[in-house]
Design a protein around this motif. Structure first.
Motif, PDB file in Angstrom:
ATOM      1  N   ALA A  81       0.933  -1.142  -0.675  1.00 40.94           N
ATOM      2  CA  ALA A  81       0.053  -0.257   0.195  1.00 40.94           C
ATOM      3  C   ALA A  81       0.642   0.904   0.265  1.00 40.94           C
ATOM      4  CB  ALA A  81      -0.698   0.011   1.235  1.00 40.94           C
ATOM      5  N   SER A 136       0.057   3.156 -10.032  1.00 36.97           N
ATOM      6  CA  SER A 136       0.879   2.003  -8.862  1.00 36.97           C
ATOM      7  C   SER A 136       2.218   2.317  -9.738  1.00 36.97           C
ATOM      8  CB  SER A 136       0.100   0.484  -8.986  1.00 36.97           C
ATOM      9  OG  SER A 136       0.733   0.580 -10.782  1.00 36.97           O
ATOM     10  N   LYS A 177       1.255   0.390  -4.534  1.00 40.59           N
ATOM     11  CA  LYS A 177      -0.027   0.611  -5.248  1.00 40.59           C
ATOM     12  C   LYS A 177      -1.005   1.648  -4.724  1.00 40.59           C
ATOM     13  CE  LYS A 177      -2.938  -2.490  -6.028  1.00 40.59           C
ATOM     14  NZ  LYS A 177      -4.913  -2.722  -5.742  1.00 40.59           N
ATOM     15  N   TYR A 208      -3.340   4.126  -2.459  1.00 39.39           N
ATOM     16  CA  TYR A 208      -4.687   3.974  -2.185  1.00 39.39           C
ATOM     17  C   TYR A 208      -5.017   5.314  -1.316  1.00 39.39           C
ATOM     18  CZ  TYR A 208      -4.594  -0.727  -1.965  1.00 39.39           C
ATOM     19  OH  TYR A 208      -5.878  -2.293  -2.117  1.00 39.39           O
ATOM     20  N   SER A 254      -7.217   0.513   2.168  1.00 38.27           N
ATOM     21  CA  SER A 254      -5.863  -0.271   2.181  1.00 38.27           C
ATOM     22  C   SER A 254      -6.016  -1.678   3.360  1.00 38.27           C
ATOM     23  CB  SER A 254      -4.220   0.597   2.520  1.00 38.27           C
ATOM     24  OG  SER A 254      -4.401   0.439   3.453  1.00 38.27           O
ATOM     25  N   ASP A 302      -8.600  -3.679   1.781  1.00 38.41           N
ATOM     26  CA  ASP A 302      -7.940  -4.789   1.363  1.00 38.41           C
ATOM     27  C   ASP A 302      -6.879  -5.483   1.544  1.00 38.41           C
ATOM     28  OD1 ASP A 302      -9.504  -3.911  -1.471  1.00 38.41           O
ATOM     29  OD2 ASP A 302      -7.502  -2.965  -2.115  1.00 38.41           O
ATOM     30  N   LEU A 345      -4.250  -7.398  -1.314  1.00 39.33           N
ATOM     31  CA  LEU A 345      -3.464  -6.396  -0.774  1.00 39.33           C
ATOM     32  C   LEU A 345      -2.078  -7.457  -0.030  1.00 39.33           C
ATOM     33  CD1 LEU A 345      -1.895  -3.580  -1.533  1.00 39.33           C
ATOM     34  CD2 LEU A 345      -2.850  -3.092   0.713  1.00 39.33           C
ATOM     35  N   VAL A 365       0.994  -3.510   4.367  1.00 37.53           N
ATOM     36  CA  VAL A 365       0.761  -2.577   4.594  1.00 37.53           C
ATOM     37  C   VAL A 365       1.238  -1.930   6.163  1.00 37.53           C
ATOM     38  CG1 VAL A 365      -2.106  -2.108   4.027  1.00 37.53           C
ATOM     39  CG2 VAL A 365      -1.441  -2.225   6.316  1.00 37.53           C
ATOM     40  N   SER A 400     -11.767  -2.257  -2.027  1.00 41.60           N
ATOM     41  CA  SER A 400     -11.254  -1.234  -3.708  1.00 41.60           C
ATOM     42  C   SER A 400     -11.409  -1.037  -4.162  1.00 41.60           C
ATOM     43  CB  SER A 400     -10.334  -1.314  -2.295  1.00 41.60           C
ATOM     44  OG  SER A 400      -8.966  -1.669  -3.235  1.00 41.60           O
ATOM     45  N   GLN A 430     -10.372  -1.660  -7.470  1.00 44.91           N
ATOM     46  CA  GLN A 430      -8.168  -1.445  -8.260  1.00 44.91           C
ATOM     47  C   GLN A 430      -8.043  -1.326  -9.836  1.00 44.91           C
ATOM     48  OE1 GLN A 430      -6.321  -4.675  -6.495  1.00 44.91           O
ATOM     49  NE2 GLN A 430      -8.019  -4.878  -4.589  1.00 44.91           N
ATOM     50  N   ASN A 432     -11.435   4.146  -2.665  1.00 48.57           N
ATOM     51  CA  ASN A 432     -10.014   3.857  -3.494  1.00 48.57           C
ATOM     52  C   ASN A 432     -10.255   4.357  -4.552  1.00 48.57           C
ATOM     53  OD1 ASN A 432      -7.240   4.296  -3.408  1.00 48.57           O
ATOM     54  ND2 ASN A 432      -6.940   1.959  -4.738  1.00 48.57           N
TER      55      ASN A 432
END
Lengths: 545, 308
Positions: free
Chosen positions: A49, A230, A253, A255, A261, A264, A270, A273, B165, B167, B256
């Protein structure tokens, strides 16, 4: 147009692959913790994240964490340090000095940039000269100010007198020397910071383009940057150092919020974090179990005293000692801060060379009776009222109120929060020396030596000294420590300097920061460094089958 | 008609100048120096700060900065952030994302909103009507972020039907949930507005005439009733399109989406006048154009309304 489209498809494919990994990983986790039979995928991709870096990705221009996370993976430095704060060689074979003023750097053989060109002494010297020049607008230029001749290329006012710093000399392809303007026993440690990265020849042709697609010498090579989406880096196979990647690459990525995040992460979309949303702080350790990370890193929260203000101009340090003893750090960190901070016992954060437990003596222990006595002895708090300035956008209100309550109950001194709408406004008041009483402050390490938490913050006129604190004895001690012949001696002298701060109280240490983060079921061996960011190269990705 | 449109377009110029200057002035008046703040808690380097301030024209008086901005804007140059990235680049990423989200929300709002409204209006005071009224009241009273969290927790984290979220904001199926959340509030208003309007018009003389003429029910409702009842709804929808674009900030943050709301928020916290003014400028244009379209649509819906 076509190119852009196909790039999007590649990203899409990567996400699908990740989603597949996520499903497999989730099932594996359920079947038990048979780690030995677990297979690792050396080409697995880790997702992290992150956010949109503020500046172009030029090593000396990146300061905030989003950008520096990427720079750290793409560039390798001359030296690095381990968890105990000890220095280890990375791109350098050796860094030697006899007088702590002139350093000779020898590079390791066979290192190349990601474009195939060799990393030479010139790659470093040219890069540093470019970084330091005012006209190139590099945000971290002042890091080169220790080097002799810096003022010529980066004067405080007016036009530069020279193109290069006289302190840097290339001896041969693999050797160069650094001459400083004064002795600095711990200069070697500063070299671990990404500012001191080498740059390939191609950089100077178009520095702007290089900031969009950096070419480094690190364990990962830059792949692509889809703005606001990203940044992707992949394992660099020809990397010669000790920190070779154990995964195929990292996708940073974007956020918008830690909430997004974290959601995810919990559904394994993901992998890593390094920030938990405020609302989830009380229960993220239960949510994530052993995938949660709560570990101190080298940063500290303090309360700064506005020594320039009318209130504190001629105050007896005993009063500030008293205020410090009136703060119940143990309870506040445990309750208000959910046990995610560690009470401080000195001015130097943990994990830094020269950290000493209990450096501040008993002034960080909660003792209402003694607090009251000390304040009375010192002649009382002028006006019997203090206010703690803080920025409301940083989640500080709760603990500021708690600290105020603690002080009020223990000593009877009235204490209120002085809220500034945001960090910008807070900074402005601090810079303009308009803080009325005391203020929230914090520091994350630049280099893991105690000098960074002492001289750079409390030295008279030091850049980080925002409270206007000035103490002759302390200045003399730091001067002596900087003139020391060896690093050990210097660190030791700085330890003495830290102990001496109890008598003058430049600030009230509150607590050390913890990294609060976590990782998904798809990865393991996720470690966090002393600067609070994850160490990417050791992360292992679970095989999908 | 042509003169009316021309006059409306000319009116846009002072509105446009006024709003951009106000925003420009407000960002300028906020405390804090954006260049200094690049260094955060660490001490800034005065030589570098001075050099950057000069480069971005921050050492000039406000009117001069605004003038420079306008001159650049005429050349379709939105300026650059204080870290040297063109604002138009970030807008080129943010606006399409928000536009897609807005479109999804708008479609949900129109289809569901008008559908529920018509359903309730035609069956006024009956069970269906009461259900719709209770449902819309519920939706209006729940704050957007509560709804967003609850729906995400249920459909993404627990059921796993959708990703928690967004993507990839070019994937419309991922935009469904945030689109629905964004649409809910307006959806309820649209439903209630069209219901009331339909209930009122059902009693109108022309309705009785149409029924008396023996027209089929589909034609009575579809052409005579709907056309007259939709005028207030279209007014609402028109302004709401602008509001959706600017007001998506909460939803975008939670799900997001790297859209306009997010860009605006970051621009404000970083005191990037160019970003904030640029985004607001485009939103102002969207508002102006949609309200013009709404006014023109009136004539289509009700031929009695003419523009001289």
């Amino acid at each position: 147009m076509r190119g852009a489209k196909s790039a999007k498809w590649v990203a899409g494919a990567a996400f699908i692959a990740l989603a597949a990994t996520a499903c497999g990983g989730g099932k594996d986790g359920g079947s038990g913790s048979d780690d030995a039979s677990q297979k690792w995928d050396p080409n697995g991709i880790v997702t992290m994240a992150s956010g949109e870096p503020q500046n172009p990705l030029q090593p000396a221009n990146v300061m905030e964490s989003y950008g520096s996370d990427v720079i750290k993976s793409v560039f390798a430095q001359l030296v690095d340090y381990d968890e105990s704060g000890k220095i280890v060689m990375e791109n350098a074979e050796s860094v030697t000095t006899t007088d702590s003023k002139t350093f000779t750097v020898k590079l390791k053989d066979g290192w190349t940039f990601h474009d195939g060109t060799p990393v030479t002494a010139k790659s470093y010297v040219d890069a540093w000269n470019w970084d330091a020049a005012t006209k190139n607008n590099q945000q971290n230029a002042s890091w080169f100010s220790d080097i002799k001749g810096y003022a010529d290329v980066h004067p405080e006012k007016g036009a530069p007198k020279a193109e290069t710093m006289s302190g840097l000399k290339v001896v041969d392809d693999k050797t160069f020397t650094i001459e400083l303007s004064t002795t600095l026993p711990y200069f070697e440690y500063k070299l671990a910071y990404t500012v001191f990265s080498p740059l390939p020849e191609s950089f100077y042709k178009d520095p702007k383009a290089a900031g969009e697609a950096p070419i480094g010498n690190g364990a990962y090579k830059f792949v692509k940057w889809e703005h606001k989406k990203s940044i992707e880096v992949a394992k660099y196979d020809k990397y010669k150092g000790d920190n070779a990647a154990q995964n195929g690459g990292v996708i940073f990525k974007n956020y918008t919020t830690p909430e997004a995040s974290y959601a995810d992460l919990r559904s394994d979309k993901l992998d890593v974090v390094d920030q938990i949303p405020t609302a989830s702080l009380p229960n993220f350790q239960q949510d994530l179990g052993d995938r949660a990370v709560n570990k101190p890193f080298s940063a500290i929260t303090t309360i700064g005293i506005a020594y320039y203000s009318k209130q504190w101009k001629d105050v007896d340090p005993k009063v500030i000692q008293g205020l410090s003893m009136a703060i119940d750090r143990a309870t506040i960190t445990k309750t208000v801060l959910n046990g995610l901070r560690t009470p401080a016992t000195g001015w130097v954060a943990k994990g830094v060379l020269g950290y000493q437990d209990g450096a501040a003596g008993d002034i960080t222990t909660f003792d209402p009776a003694k607090a009251k006595a000390l304040i009375k002895e010192g002649g009382g708090v002028p006006g019997n009222k203090i206010s703690i300035q803080y920025n409301t956008d940083g989640g500080h209100k709760d603990w500021v109120d708690a600290v105020c309550n603690s002080i009020r109950q223990a000593t009877g001194v009235d204490c209120v929060g002085d809220a500034k709408v945001d960090f910008q406004a807070d900074l402005k008041a601090r810079d303009a020396k308009q803080v009325k009483s005391i203020y929230r402050s914090g520091w994350v390490l630049d280099y893991p030596v105690n000098a960074n938490f002492l001289r750079d913050l409390y030295g008279t006129g030091a850049a980080g000294n925002q409270g206007g604190y000035s103490n002759k004895d302390f200045d003399a001690l730091t001067k002596k420590a900087d003139a020391a012949k060896t690093l050990d001696e210097s660190v030791k002298l700085y330890q003495d300097a830290e102990k001496s701060l109890v008598n003058s109280m430049p600030s009230i240490p509150l607590w050390y920061y913890n990294v609060n983060g976590g990782h998904s079921n798809n990865v393991s061996t996720v470690e966090f460094g002393q600067d609070g960011s994850p160490i990417y190269n050791t992360i292992k990705v679970k095989a999908t089958k | 008609m042509g003169r009316y449109v021309a006059r409306r377009l000319l009116q846009m110029i002072p509105v446009f100048l006024g709003t951009t200057f106000l925003i420009f002035y407000m960002v300028y008046a906020l405390p804090g120096d954006p260049i200094r703040a690049l260094w955060g808690e660490k001490a800034a380097d005065p030589a570098q700060v001075a050099a950057l301030r000069h480069q971005y024209g921050l050492d000039l008086p406000l009117w001069h900065q605004y003038w420079d901005y306008l001159v650049k804007l005429v050349h379709f140059d939105f300026g650059s952030t204080y870290t040297g990235r063109p604002v138009s680049d970030s807008m080129a990423i943010a606006f399409p994302a928000t536009l897609r989200l807005t479109m999804v929300a708008f479609v949900i709002e129109v289809v569901l909103g008008i559908g529920l409204g018509v359903l309730a209006g035609l069956r006024a005071k009956r069970f269906v009507d009461n259900m719709v009224m209770v449902f819309t009241l519920l939706v209006i009273s729940i704050p957007v972020f509560v709804l967003a969290y609850v729906l995400r927790e249920v459909f993404a984290t627990n059921l796993g039907w959708v990703t928690p979220s967004v993507q990839d904001d070019t994937n419309f199926s991922q935009l469904l949930l945030p689109g629905f959340v964004l649409a809910t509030l307006s959806l309820a208003y649209v439903a209630r507005l069209s219901r009331t309007s339909i209930v009122e018009n059902l009693r109108a003389d022309y309705m009785r005439t149409a029924v008396a003429k023996g027209l089929p029910r589909r034609r009575v409702v579809g052409v005579h009733l709907m056309r007259n009842s939709l005028i207030p709804v279209v007014t609402f929808l028109g302004t709401d399109l602008g509001a959706l674009m600017g007001g998506a900030i909460v939803t975008e943050g939670i799900f997001n989406v790297q859209g306009v709301g997010n860009l605006l928020y970051q621009g404000l916290t970083r005191r990037e006048g160019a970003t904030v003014v640029g985004v607001v400028t485009v939103i102002v244009l969207v508002f102006l154009i949609t309200s013009l379209l709404v006014d023109l649509l009136y004539a289509v819906l009700d031929p009695r309304i003419r523009y001289a």
